[in-house]
Design a protein around this motif. Structure first.
Motif, PDB file in Angstrom:
ATOM      1  N   UNK A  32       0.834  -1.196   0.000  1.00 39.43           N
ATOM      2  CA  UNK A  32       0.000   0.000   0.000  1.00 39.43           C
ATOM      3  C   UNK A  32       0.870   1.248   0.000  1.00 39.43           C
ATOM      4  N   UNK A  33       0.458   2.249  -0.785  1.00 34.78           N
ATOM      5  CA  UNK A  33       1.152   3.532  -0.760  1.00 34.78           C
ATOM      6  C   UNK A  33       0.888   4.212   0.576  1.00 34.78           C
ATOM      7  N   UNK A  34       1.872   4.986   1.043  1.00 29.35           N
ATOM      8  CA  UNK A  34       1.736   5.656   2.345  1.00 29.35           C
ATOM      9  C   UNK A  34       2.158   7.119   2.267  1.00 29.35           C
ATOM     10  N   UNK A  35       1.947   7.751   1.127  1.00 29.81           N
ATOM     11  CA  UNK A  35       2.172   9.182   1.022  1.00 29.81           C
ATOM     12  C   UNK A  35       3.344   9.576   0.147  1.00 29.81           C
ATOM     13  N   UNK A  36       3.489  10.888  -0.007  1.00 32.20           N
ATOM     14  CA  UNK A  36       4.574  11.451  -0.793  1.00 32.20           C
ATOM     15  C   UNK A  36       4.041  12.373  -1.878  1.00 32.20           C
ATOM     16  N   UNK A  37       4.890  13.319  -2.312  1.00 31.29           N
ATOM     17  CA  UNK A  37       4.492  14.249  -3.367  1.00 31.29           C
ATOM     18  C   UNK A  37       4.629  13.614  -4.747  1.00 31.29           C
ATOM     19  N   UNK A  38       5.376  12.530  -4.831  1.00 28.03           N
ATOM     20  CA  UNK A  38       5.513  11.784  -6.076  1.00 28.03           C
ATOM     21  C   UNK A  38       4.484  10.666  -6.124  1.00 28.03           C
ATOM     22  N   UNK A  68      11.271  -0.545  -6.344  1.00 28.23           N
ATOM     23  CA  UNK A  68      10.196   0.430  -6.252  1.00 28.23           C
ATOM     24  C   UNK A  68      10.405   1.471  -7.347  1.00 28.23           C
ATOM     25  N   UNK A  69       9.437   1.599  -8.248  1.00 27.95           N
ATOM     26  CA  UNK A  69       9.467   2.628  -9.279  1.00 27.95           C
ATOM     27  C   UNK A  69       8.600   3.784  -8.805  1.00 27.95           C
ATOM     28  N   UNK A  70       9.109   5.013  -8.969  1.00 15.97           N
ATOM     29  CA  UNK A  70       8.300   6.171  -8.599  1.00 15.97           C
ATOM     30  C   UNK A  70       8.547   7.309  -9.573  1.00 15.97           C
ATOM     31  N   UNK A  71       7.516   8.128  -9.755  1.00 17.85           N
ATOM     32  CA  UNK A  71       7.614   9.331 -10.571  1.00 17.85           C
ATOM     33  C   UNK A  71       7.775  10.488  -9.596  1.00 17.85           C
ATOM     34  N   UNK A 138       8.915  13.884   1.527  1.00 20.69           N
ATOM     35  CA  UNK A 138       8.621  12.512   1.107  1.00 20.69           C
ATOM     36  C   UNK A 138       8.229  12.510  -0.360  1.00 20.69           C
ATOM     37  N   UNK A 139       8.942  11.730  -1.162  1.00 18.96           N
ATOM     38  CA  UNK A 139       8.626  11.581  -2.581  1.00 18.96           C
ATOM     39  C   UNK A 139       7.696  10.395  -2.813  1.00 18.96           C
ATOM     40  N   UNK A 140       8.035   9.252  -2.237  1.00 18.85           N
ATOM     41  CA  UNK A 140       7.242   8.041  -2.461  1.00 18.85           C
ATOM     42  C   UNK A 140       7.360   7.157  -1.229  1.00 18.85           C
ATOM     43  N   UNK A 141       6.297   6.393  -0.965  1.00 18.66           N
ATOM     44  CA  UNK A 141       6.286   5.531   0.211  1.00 18.66           C
ATOM     45  C   UNK A 141       5.420   4.310  -0.080  1.00 18.66           C
ATOM     46  N   UNK A 142       5.883   3.164   0.396  1.00 15.34           N
ATOM     47  CA  UNK A 142       5.144   1.920   0.236  1.00 15.34           C
ATOM     48  C   UNK A 142       5.316   1.083   1.502  1.00 15.34           C
ATOM     49  N   UNK A 143       4.217   0.491   1.980  1.00 23.47           N
ATOM     50  CA  UNK A 143       4.248  -0.388   3.147  1.00 23.47           C
ATOM     51  C   UNK A 143       3.734  -1.762   2.756  1.00 23.47           C
ATOM     52  N   UNK A 144       4.311  -2.797   3.373  1.00 26.69           N
ATOM     53  CA  UNK A 144       3.852  -4.148   3.119  1.00 26.69           C
ATOM     54  C   UNK A 144       4.188  -5.023   4.324  1.00 26.69           C
ATOM     55  N   UNK A 145       3.435  -6.101   4.473  1.00 28.36           N
ATOM     56  CA  UNK A 145       3.650  -7.059   5.548  1.00 28.36           C
ATOM     57  C   UNK A 145       4.504  -8.211   5.039  1.00 28.36           C
ATOM     58  N   UNK A 146       5.382  -8.688   5.903  1.00 32.43           N
ATOM     59  CA  UNK A 146       6.287  -9.793   5.558  1.00 32.43           C
ATOM     60  C   UNK A 146       6.183 -10.862   6.637  1.00 32.43           C
ATOM     61  N   UNK A 147       6.095 -12.112   6.235  1.00 25.97           N
ATOM     62  CA  UNK A 147       6.148 -13.249   7.157  1.00 25.97           C
ATOM     63  C   UNK A 147       7.447 -13.989   6.865  1.00 25.97           C
ATOM     64  N   UNK A 148       8.255 -14.204   7.900  1.00 29.26           N
ATOM     65  CA  UNK A 148       9.543 -14.888   7.742  1.00 29.26           C
ATOM     66  C   UNK A 148       9.363 -16.369   8.081  1.00 29.26           C
ATOM     67  N   UNK A 149       9.758 -17.241   7.160  1.00 29.19           N
ATOM     68  CA  UNK A 149       9.671 -18.677   7.388  1.00 29.19           C
ATOM     69  C   UNK A 149      11.079 -19.263   7.509  1.00 29.19           C
ATOM     70  N   UNK A 150      11.168 -20.373   8.210  1.00 32.32           N
ATOM     71  CA  UNK A 150      12.481 -21.024   8.423  1.00 32.32           C
ATOM     72  C   UNK A 150      12.946 -21.727   7.171  1.00 32.32           C
TER      73      UNK A 150
END
Length: 150
Positions: A32-38, A68-71, A138-150
């Protein structure tokens, strides 16, 4: 499209971040995007597709490339890449300074690799990647959830 790449080493507890040669990557869905002017124009993760849902699963000890690509919304003499990882261990934040100048309206790619420590196996992490420019804009921002497996 212009590429901005960097190279660093991170702590053993947090995710290791290193720049490397281009890897085959596909688009990723659960981010998900989380802000920025770009504007974020694309996000790719090696070994994953845009049809992935839920948390992104990464194997402990295995390196995964993120792109991550951003304009850019504004001109900046220098930009910085910030990566924040939050989990049961607390929060780890990393900033890479002076990764390159950007011009408004141009598209750029920032890339990094994550190698989760085996100490993180079984944990769920919240990861935020954002790019700032002059005056900490802030130009660009992205958040994501990660699950670490063994």
């Amino acid at each position: 499209m212009k590429k901005i790449t960097y190279s660093v080493a991170a702590s053993a507890l947090a995710l290791g971040l290193l720049s490397a040669a281009p890897a085959h990557a596909g688009p990723i869905g659960p981010a998900e995007e989380c802000g920025g002017v770009g504007q974020v124009t694309d996000f790719r993760v090696s070994g994953h597709t845009g049809t992935d849902t839920g948390p992104l699963t990464l194997d402990a000890g295995k390196t995964t490339r993120f792109e991550l690509d951003f304009r850019a919304g504004l001109d900046h003499g220098a930009t910085q890449l910030h990566v924040r990882t939050r989990g049961a261990f607390g929060e780890f934040a990393y900033t890479r300074g002076a990764i390159g100048a950007v011009s408004a309206g141009e598209t750029y790619t920032v890339a990094h690799e994550m190698t989760p420590s085996p100490l993180l196996a079984g944990q769920d992490l919240d990861v935020r990647v954002h790019v700032t420019g002059d005056n900490n804009t802030w130009e660009a921002c992205l958040e994501f959830d990660v699950r670490i497996t063994a």
